[in-house]
Design an enzyme around this catalytic site. Sequence first.
Site, PDB file in Angstrom:
ATOM      1  N   HIS A 197       5.987  38.850  26.506  1.00  0.00           N
ATOM      2  CA  HIS A 197       5.471  40.190  26.184  1.00  0.00           C
ATOM      3  C   HIS A 197       5.564  41.105  27.399  1.00  0.00           C
ATOM      4  O   HIS A 197       6.058  42.241  27.297  1.00  0.00           O
ATOM      5  CB  HIS A 197       4.015  40.065  25.720  1.00  0.00           C
ATOM      6  CG  HIS A 197       3.307  41.379  25.577  1.00  0.00           C
ATOM      7  ND1 HIS A 197       3.136  42.003  24.365  1.00  0.00           N
ATOM      8  CD2 HIS A 197       2.712  42.184  26.503  1.00  0.00           C
ATOM      9  CE1 HIS A 197       2.481  43.140  24.559  1.00  0.00           C
ATOM     10  NE2 HIS A 197       2.208  43.268  25.837  1.00  0.00           N
ATOM     11  N   GLU A 198       5.099  40.636  28.553  1.00  0.00           N
ATOM     12  CA  GLU A 198       5.098  41.471  29.754  1.00  0.00           C
ATOM     13  C   GLU A 198       6.520  41.766  30.231  1.00  0.00           C
ATOM     14  O   GLU A 198       6.817  42.887  30.666  1.00  0.00           O
ATOM     15  CB  GLU A 198       4.288  40.798  30.867  1.00  0.00           C
ATOM     16  CG  GLU A 198       2.818  40.613  30.552  1.00  0.00           C
ATOM     17  CD  GLU A 198       2.123  41.912  30.161  1.00  0.00           C
ATOM     18  OE1 GLU A 198       2.571  42.998  30.596  1.00  0.00           O
ATOM     19  OE2 GLU A 198       1.124  41.853  29.429  1.00  0.00           O
TER      20      GLU A 198
ATOM     21  N   HIS B   9       7.930  44.617  28.270  1.00  0.00           N
ATOM     22  CA  HIS B   9       7.516  45.926  28.795  1.00  0.00           C
ATOM     23  C   HIS B   9       8.461  46.362  29.919  1.00  0.00           C
ATOM     24  O   HIS B   9       8.825  47.531  30.022  1.00  0.00           O
ATOM     25  CB  HIS B   9       6.088  45.867  29.337  1.00  0.00           C
ATOM     26  CG  HIS B   9       5.029  46.039  28.293  1.00  0.00           C
ATOM     27  ND1 HIS B   9       5.051  47.073  27.376  1.00  0.00           N
ATOM     28  CD2 HIS B   9       3.902  45.333  28.042  1.00  0.00           C
ATOM     29  CE1 HIS B   9       3.980  46.988  26.596  1.00  0.00           C
ATOM     30  NE2 HIS B   9       3.272  45.936  26.970  1.00  0.00           N
TER      31      HIS B   9
ATOM     32  N   GLU C 213       2.800  48.460  22.450  1.00  0.00           N
ATOM     33  CA  GLU C 213       2.306  47.081  22.419  1.00  0.00           C
ATOM     34  C   GLU C 213       2.933  46.318  21.253  1.00  0.00           C
ATOM     35  O   GLU C 213       3.299  45.148  21.389  1.00  0.00           O
ATOM     36  CB  GLU C 213       0.783  47.058  22.315  1.00  0.00           C
ATOM     37  CG  GLU C 213       0.060  47.573  23.550  1.00  0.00           C
ATOM     38  CD  GLU C 213       0.368  46.750  24.790  1.00  0.00           C
ATOM     39  OE1 GLU C 213       0.669  45.547  24.665  1.00  0.00           O
ATOM     40  OE2 GLU C 213       0.312  47.327  25.889  1.00  0.00           O
TER      41      GLU C 213
END
Length: 283
Positions: free
Chosen positions: A132-133, A136, A202
């Site tokens: 997930h990070e 980003h 998100e």
Amino acid sequence: MHHNGLRTAVLLGGLSALIIAVGSWLGGGTGVRIALVLALVTNGVAYFFSDRIALSAMRARPVSEVEHPTLYRIVRELSTQARQPMPRLYISPTVQPNAFATGRNPRQAAVCVTVGLTKLLDEAELRGVIGHELSHVYNRDILISSVAGALATMITWLSYVAVFFGGSDDDEGPGFWGALLMMLLGPVAAGMVQMAISRTREYQADEAGARLTGDPLALASALRKIEMGARRLPLPENSRLTSASHLMIANPFSGSGFGRLFSTHPPTSERVARLERMAGYRR
């Protein structure tokens, strides 16, 4: 990617205009000149040092491969799979489980996890959070997010400075009332900066991260655990943490105080439901 760059430029320009307008109101021509210098310094610091500001807010330090070999292996494997440079890795001593990415681009990116996160999640769940990070980072979300957080921190700081330096010798200017207004505008402006961060980012990072790891359910499980952990161990809502909270994978606050004004996180239940649909999961 270009859209995020444009939004960052607009954000920096808008905050510069705000600082100059307040400077003009407080000090006329002299105030404009001082405000122009402040705007240039603020923009420069926000752009070039936003990652350090965010990492400092969480008291994060660089972590070695010897110290956390599993974390290093996960990040290296996912970065290699995505054909992207490996980011710098940091760990925060915070017991609350959370994580965030910061920096201007993939080459200057940093990923930070808390001690609480490493103790709470299993390897598959940790892999989901790292995916997930990293998403980003690869989606270029970190540029506007990091700059917005840095600007929010600096605006709040400048509002406090105005309390001490906002008066005028001849009492003809805004003086105390101008300083008071600046103090009130600081948190408001910080909230406006946070509003520049889209909540959809998100969802997008969840989806991209799940595709990168190939395991949507592991990220869904991690999000459930992180939300419960954050509720049990909410972070204090000071100005430095509220300004960096939008970077984190989950809202680090209790949701009942001032920090709720800074929240850019969609409901965890909806994020989990989307990930379960990706995996074809049926209740």
